[in-house]
Write a protein that holds these residues in place. Sequence first.
Motif: not given
Length: 911
Positions: A170-185
């Motif tokens: 829905l955000l036009h990004c990959s799951y791995d990228d979103l998951k990694q950014r979520h973990r980093e935050r």
Amino acid sequence: MIDQETGNEINKYNAFISYRHSEVDMFVAKSIHKGLETYKVPGTVQKSTGRKKIWRVFRDQEELPIGSDLNDTILNALKQSEFLIVICTPRAVESEWVMREIDTFISLHGRENILAVLTEGEPDEAFPKQLLTDENGNPVEPLAADVRGKSEAEIKKKLKTEIVRLAAPLLHCSYDDLKQRHRERRMRRILFTSLGVAAFLTALGITFGIYSSYNAQLLAESYAIAQDNLRIAQINQSKFLADLSQSLLAEGDRRAAALVAREILPHDGDDRPFVPEAQYALSKALYAYDVGKIEDVEMAFVADLQITDVSIDNLGRYVSAVDMNRSFYVWDLADGRLLIKKTIDDVNEGNLFYVRDLCVCDNKLYLVSIGGIYVYDLSGNQINHVIFPMDVYGAIISSSAERIAVVGNERAAVYDMANLEAIYEVNVDSEVEDNTFAPVLALDAKGNRLALTYNKTLTEENIVDVWNLSDNSKEVITTQYSIVQNMNFVGSELVVKSCSLEDMIFNDDSLDEENSEEEGEEIELVGEKARAFFKKGSDRIIVYKEHSGPGMKEIAHFEEEIFSTGLSPNEKYYSINLYSSQPAKTYFFDAKTNEFVSALTYDDNDWVEFEGYAGDDYYYYISGRGDLLFYNIQTQEIQKSADFGAGYSFSKMSTDKKNNAVAFCDGYDIAIMDMNERKVTHFLEMSDYCDQILLKMDLGYIYGIDTYGSVFCVDYKTNQIRYLPEEIQISANNSQGMIAVNDDGSLGAFFCEDNVVRIWDMHKNEEYASITVDSHNYFDMLFSADGKRLYMQGSDDILRTYDLEKKKIVFIATKARPLIADMYEDTRNGYLIIPAYDALLFYEYDTMGLAVEAKDAKRYLSETDTILTTYEGDVYTFPFMHLDDLLEEIPKQFVDTTLSENERHMYYLDN
């Protein structure tokens, strides 16, 4: 719809959720809807995609009738949705509506933007056929978020991670990228919060090459400790602020109470731990389940210092006050707005410093000071004034706000408020400067009669002068005691309250240590929109209103007070019992539509011993004559059981969990009746007297206590009986709630005559645990559905929860008089629901924190997610307000929904 940042046209909805309207499917659909719309997009993803949030998700809440077409709302939503999310269960495959929505979306947008959520069952039985083939009919294996779980709690836990999987496309990004950014935050927040700068620098060092297996393990351990410490700190902070929220509500700041509670609840996609006490505080601030019959705190008018004088206008719209610093205020009683606030520095006339009385009339503030009358508009602008020819030591404004009476040294006068002219003046006999106490005045409603005393005579009597302004006549009244404390005109009569000097000194409440904090009596201000109360010595005026909870519906009104309620096993009907009516009646309502169905009228010359539901369509009751009767709720026919004749004494009874079977006992004989068939299936003749029975239908057993206090177990299919060991001995004086057995029959709990609850391993025939309690004559127990807890309640009415794994009491209910016999577990929402004396209490199951207290509520209807409430003779329903419902209610009740920086600092929210 246009993207305000890029200027490009975008779809109205990011996604359309398609699902079957059944319990589990609806739960998952609603959770995904909320999770996506509140998902907080990481900053790096915002920069790379240009999308700061998921805009809108469409979830239809109405079931489409079989055979009907998709309506315009559904079609338009499908047209304007970029993605289709399908909740996949075996039930969804059978749904004609879900299949049509999938076909329509494919015809509009193709198959590429369809996302599947596997909720229940295996893929081959849960995925619609459209997802198992491509456009050419070739088999494909769809990628799906998997949220399958054994309970809703387990599903909810999986949804926390799978929401990220659904949010990525829905955000036009990959799951791995979103998951990694979520973990980093999350890592950054935890590291900064709990480890401090030093630990964060350590992490940076590791990132740039200072790495070893030892350091990696140390970081992992530190990270875990930081997570635990952060969570504990957040929970403790939330509990503290939940208490603060309730204190703010009690002080009259309802808005701040609601906003503080909101701050400590998970919202806007954050990962703050849920604390049930915060939900409780928010629901209280919003008066979520209030029937509106009792006034509750609405707001507070707060002055800078203690208030010395307060009044309300004759129409009950405005409250005015003066504080110790001689600042004066005017508030709008309807909405709480501060209309006027003026301090000493705002006023030029020094004589205004000593305010004698003030009131709003005709949208103007009239203020009487020691030196004159001053008139202000409600914007605070002075529009008129008159200077007195004397210093005024007492003043009063008539209740009709037409005239003002003042008294000074040897003179009294009455002014017309319209033109501020003196219309009556009179000489008085006393000199104020010689008096021990201030003068006391009274003016009748129209301002035609003036009463005055100086309290100068400190003998056994005093003199009150009463002037009639119409004919200039004077009446002298002699009081019983020397000190006039207060006087008022009630109609044409003057009511005088007096006391002796000695009584005034020694009975003054302000001298009493217990009352010194309150500093005096409470003044009630009755308004058009609300009532306000001011306690002398306080800096605030508390406003009360009758609040009706959001979504409240009035179902029925009865002249008699409602005695009790009932609910059929599968929630087809609920019943209202009016035993005080003549004749007594039970009214039945459809639990889905709340429509009246029928009423059972009892015999004038009889009474009801036991009553309840026999399945969903029949209601049974046992008359005082011993007849077992069945009432057909739809046809209103009454059938008498052929298995029991008149004169049979039902002294004990026990029902299974769903009320499908009931065991009746007359002391020696036990009859088990199938309540759906309304027939006796087993009849047991006992050799000893039964003091109590417990039916466990699923196990095929009846447990009981004989006349000697021994506990027995009967296999009612084979009529075999066995006794428990001698250690299990129940007092002969105890005759209620002394035994409990869990659902699989592995453990039993028995309140023994030595005041010890013995938990018995029924398979090994040995003691599992024992609990010493202090109770007499009454002790009730109930095992939880998962078999991990034992709920206990003694004659002190306190509910205790015993953890069977930890073998200790882990919770004590503090609310008064919970009813353990009627408590039940709501596994769908994770609550333990306890009916109490005057409320329905919802405890969060894992933490046992009180999340909801619905005053006067009697039943929770899980099928419609509503609360049934009765108040005296009225019946109401409320929608159960989940966390997202409460958060959505805040802007509906308050205009200003943002805490200021000063408020955030005051309430410790930014510390």
